[in-house]
Design an enzyme around this catalytic site. Sequence first.
Site, PDB file in Angstrom:
ATOM      1  N   LEU A 256      10.261 -10.918   6.428  1.00 38.34           N
ATOM      2  CA  LEU A 256      11.603 -10.771   6.990  1.00 38.34           C
ATOM      3  C   LEU A 256      12.646 -11.592   6.235  1.00 38.34           C
ATOM      4  O   LEU A 256      13.488 -12.255   6.838  1.00 38.34           O
ATOM      5  CB  LEU A 256      11.600 -11.086   8.483  1.00 38.34           C
ATOM      6  CG  LEU A 256      10.924 -10.010   9.357  1.00 38.34           C
ATOM      7  CD1 LEU A 256      10.947 -10.412  10.825  1.00 38.34           C
ATOM      8  CD2 LEU A 256      11.598  -8.640   9.191  1.00 38.34           C
TER       9      LEU A 256
ATOM     10  N   CYS B 222       0.846  -1.193   0.000  1.00 34.01           N
ATOM     11  CA  CYS B 222       0.000   0.000   0.000  1.00 34.01           C
ATOM     12  C   CYS B 222       0.880   1.242   0.000  1.00 34.01           C
ATOM     13  O   CYS B 222       1.869   1.299   0.738  1.00 34.01           O
ATOM     14  CB  CYS B 222      -0.832   0.062   1.273  1.00 34.01           C
ATOM     15  SG  CYS B 222      -2.112  -1.163   1.350  1.00 34.01           S
TER      16      CYS B 222
ATOM     17  N   TYR C  10      -8.357  -8.339   6.598  1.00 35.50           N
ATOM     18  CA  TYR C  10      -9.308  -7.612   5.751  1.00 35.50           C
ATOM     19  C   TYR C  10     -10.540  -8.482   5.498  1.00 35.50           C
ATOM     20  O   TYR C  10     -10.644  -9.591   6.013  1.00 35.50           O
ATOM     21  CB  TYR C  10      -8.594  -7.096   4.477  1.00 35.50           C
ATOM     22  CG  TYR C  10      -7.502  -6.123   4.862  1.00 35.50           C
ATOM     23  CD1 TYR C  10      -7.822  -4.936   5.519  1.00 35.50           C
ATOM     24  CD2 TYR C  10      -6.158  -6.411   4.661  1.00 35.50           C
ATOM     25  CE1 TYR C  10      -6.828  -4.048   5.940  1.00 35.50           C
ATOM     26  CE2 TYR C  10      -5.161  -5.532   5.075  1.00 35.50           C
ATOM     27  CZ  TYR C  10      -5.506  -4.353   5.717  1.00 35.50           C
ATOM     28  OH  TYR C  10      -4.540  -3.486   6.142  1.00 35.50           O
TER      29      TYR C  10
ATOM     30  N   ALA D 268      -2.600  -3.544  -2.390  1.00 39.28           N
ATOM     31  CA  ALA D 268      -3.997  -3.867  -2.124  1.00 39.28           C
ATOM     32  C   ALA D 268      -4.858  -2.780  -2.769  1.00 39.28           C
ATOM     33  O   ALA D 268      -4.755  -1.607  -2.429  1.00 39.28           O
ATOM     34  CB  ALA D 268      -4.245  -3.913  -0.623  1.00 39.28           C
TER      35      ALA D 268
ATOM     36  N   ARG E  79       9.733  -4.867   2.607  1.00 37.08           N
ATOM     37  CA  ARG E  79      10.624  -3.835   3.163  1.00 37.08           C
ATOM     38  C   ARG E  79      12.027  -3.880   2.572  1.00 37.08           C
ATOM     39  O   ARG E  79      12.622  -2.836   2.297  1.00 37.08           O
ATOM     40  CB  ARG E  79      10.660  -3.955   4.688  1.00 37.08           C
ATOM     41  CG  ARG E  79       9.360  -3.478   5.313  1.00 37.08           C
ATOM     42  CD  ARG E  79       9.193  -3.938   6.728  1.00 37.08           C
ATOM     43  NE  ARG E  79       8.986  -5.369   6.830  1.00 37.08           N
ATOM     44  CZ  ARG E  79       8.712  -6.010   7.953  1.00 37.08           C
ATOM     45  NH1 ARG E  79       8.640  -5.332   9.090  1.00 37.08           N
ATOM     46  NH2 ARG E  79       8.525  -7.298   7.963  1.00 37.08           N
TER      47      ARG E  79
ATOM     48  N   GLN F 207      -3.095  -6.797  -6.575  1.00 32.84           N
ATOM     49  CA  GLN F 207      -3.809  -7.457  -5.480  1.00 32.84           C
ATOM     50  C   GLN F 207      -5.170  -6.766  -5.315  1.00 32.84           C
ATOM     51  O   GLN F 207      -5.221  -5.555  -5.116  1.00 32.84           O
ATOM     52  CB  GLN F 207      -3.007  -7.325  -4.179  1.00 32.84           C
ATOM     53  CG  GLN F 207      -3.596  -8.129  -3.042  1.00 32.84           C
ATOM     54  CD  GLN F 207      -2.868  -7.906  -1.724  1.00 32.84           C
ATOM     55  OE1 GLN F 207      -2.706  -6.766  -1.286  1.00 32.84           O
ATOM     56  NE2 GLN F 207      -2.426  -8.977  -1.091  1.00 32.84           N
TER      57      GLN F 207
HETATM   58  C1  FMN Z   1       4.744  -0.269   3.137  1.00 32.16           C
HETATM   59  C2  FMN Z   1       4.068  -1.614   3.193  1.00 32.16           C
HETATM   60  C3  FMN Z   1       2.819  -1.778   2.609  1.00 32.16           C
HETATM   61  C4  FMN Z   1       2.199  -3.031   2.600  1.00 32.16           C
HETATM   62  N1  FMN Z   1       1.015  -3.192   1.942  1.00 32.16           N
HETATM   63  C5  FMN Z   1       0.523  -4.443   1.750  1.00 32.16           C
HETATM   64  C6  FMN Z   1      -0.547  -4.680   0.855  1.00 32.16           C
HETATM   65  O1  FMN Z   1      -1.032  -3.774   0.173  1.00 32.16           O
HETATM   66  N2  FMN Z   1      -1.020  -5.937   0.748  1.00 32.16           N
HETATM   67  C7  FMN Z   1      -0.462  -6.975   1.437  1.00 32.16           C
HETATM   68  O2  FMN Z   1      -0.924  -8.106   1.299  1.00 32.16           O
HETATM   69  N3  FMN Z   1       0.581  -6.784   2.266  1.00 32.16           N
HETATM   70  C8  FMN Z   1       1.098  -5.553   2.398  1.00 32.16           C
HETATM   71  N4  FMN Z   1       2.211  -5.370   3.167  1.00 32.16           N
HETATM   72  C9  FMN Z   1       2.887  -6.556   3.728  1.00 32.16           C
HETATM   73  C10 FMN Z   1       3.993  -7.019   2.781  1.00 32.16           C
HETATM   74  O3  FMN Z   1       3.486  -7.366   1.500  1.00 32.16           O
HETATM   75  C11 FMN Z   1       4.768  -8.191   3.367  1.00 32.16           C
HETATM   76  O4  FMN Z   1       3.943  -9.309   3.424  1.00 32.16           O
HETATM   77  C12 FMN Z   1       5.322  -7.897   4.751  1.00 32.16           C
HETATM   78  O5  FMN Z   1       5.852  -6.588   4.828  1.00 32.16           O
HETATM   79  C13 FMN Z   1       6.409  -8.880   5.144  1.00 32.16           C
HETATM   80  O6  FMN Z   1       7.456  -8.881   4.200  1.00 32.16           O
HETATM   81  P1  FMN Z   1       8.820  -8.056   4.430  1.00 32.16           P
HETATM   82  O7  FMN Z   1       9.426  -8.556   5.711  1.00 32.16           O
HETATM   83  O8  FMN Z   1       9.647  -8.383   3.201  1.00 32.16           O
HETATM   84  O9  FMN Z   1       8.498  -6.606   4.517  1.00 32.16           O
HETATM   85  C14 FMN Z   1       2.828  -4.120   3.234  1.00 32.16           C
HETATM   86  C15 FMN Z   1       4.060  -3.933   3.848  1.00 32.16           C
HETATM   87  C16 FMN Z   1       4.703  -2.715   3.830  1.00 32.16           C
HETATM   88  C17 FMN Z   1       6.046  -2.570   4.461  1.00 32.16           C
END
Ligand code: FMN
Length: 371
Positions: free
Chosen positions: A302, A26, A183, A58, A325, A101
């Site tokens: 992570l 997002c 959600y 999303a 991230r 998504q």
């Molecule tokens: C800025 C941001 C926005 C996110 N928006 C969504 C989203 O729109 N839909 C979703 O399923 N997860 C969303 N997430 C979760 C990520 O897709 C991901 O599953 C989660 O951050 C864990 O992965 P990571 O450790 O690589 O950040 C978001 C995460 C971050 C950091």
Amino acid sequence: MSATLFSPFELGPLKLENRIIISPMCQYSAVDGSASAWHRTHIGNLSLSGASLMLLEATAVEAAGRITPNCLGLYSDANEQALAGVLDEVRQFSDMPIGIQLSHAGRKASSTPPWLGGSMLTAENGGWRTHAPSTLPHSDNETLPLELDRAGMARIREGFVASARRAERLNLAAVELHFAHGYLLHQFLSPLANQRGDEYGGSLENRMRFPLEIFDAVRDVWPATKPLGVRVSATDWVDGGWDLEQTVELARRLKERGCDWIDVSTGGLSPHQKIPLAPHYQIPFARAVREATGMKTIGVGLINDAAAADKVIRDGDADLIALARAVLWDPRWPWHAAAALGATIKAAPQYWRCEPRGANRVFEGASFGQR
Ligand SMILES: Cc1cc2nc3c(=O)[nH]c(=O)nc-3n(C[C@H](O)[C@H](O)[C@H](O)COP(=O)(O)O)c2cc1C
């Protein structure tokens, strides 16, 4: 030989050049659901990363399904046109497949963006009354959501269908349905949020009914030549909530219906969740779903280190990894992973000259000269 992070993969009918996916993120930067100049920069930037697929954030199927008033939507002609403009530009310089998504936030709609606290937005401040399977709030002290009636459920199902049709007109490569993170469709699945007395609540069969109806309705209109996947939260991390066993059953049902992948996340439904955060903490859930169902799985959460990500693929824990991230922090993460693992990766020719000494021939087909 076992597969590696840089081996190709087929996600249903879609051919991917490596195993790295950009997770939906997002941006809270849309205007009335329409993509803005921020999206040009953000999507443009990540489209140069070398990942094999980007899943756009999303994206709400109706205005009331947005998490915040600034969330992306695909519920109007204006939304479709705005995203078409962004995609037309990005596609001039990147052939990375881009998917989207589709989501409805249910009782977690009408919030402020995270950088303004992420709390529930009141009507006086531009918020709206939310809908959910039952009149249970996400957190105590929040305005109660309204229980969705059949007409409301039919409207939301049609919203998913109409948005999927728009996604097809935008020539998007893949659709992921958001059944995770607390959600609306996760709210139907979890007994903690769904306490309906009709055939959409109670037993697991009943709680899965609406999400599966949405899947079927989208599968009917989304071309068979393009993959359709689902993101799940494999556990609520709360006793008595949605859990891995139920996730496996859901994944089986989705597989029978033509679901091309399961993207395995966790949590987001309850403020009482207790999450044991650690590198790769969600990967065992992806592995369990993959082993139990044989479905193609995306592992996420992570993942930072290239060698460790490579091991996830080599060990067969997941078929693909998604980064959020780590790829915001380092939008060239896939380049750097390729360099670390001795692989090659596609990059825009404008950037070919940047390869530092020692990083030998990371870019596929790179050559340059100058007078
Ligand atoms: C800025 C941001 C926005 C996110 N928006 C969504 C989203 O729109 N839909 C979703 O399923 N997860 C969303 N997430 C979760 C990520 O897709 C991901 O599953 C989660 O951050 C864990 O992965 P990571 O450790 O690589 O950040 C978001 C995460 C971050 C950091």
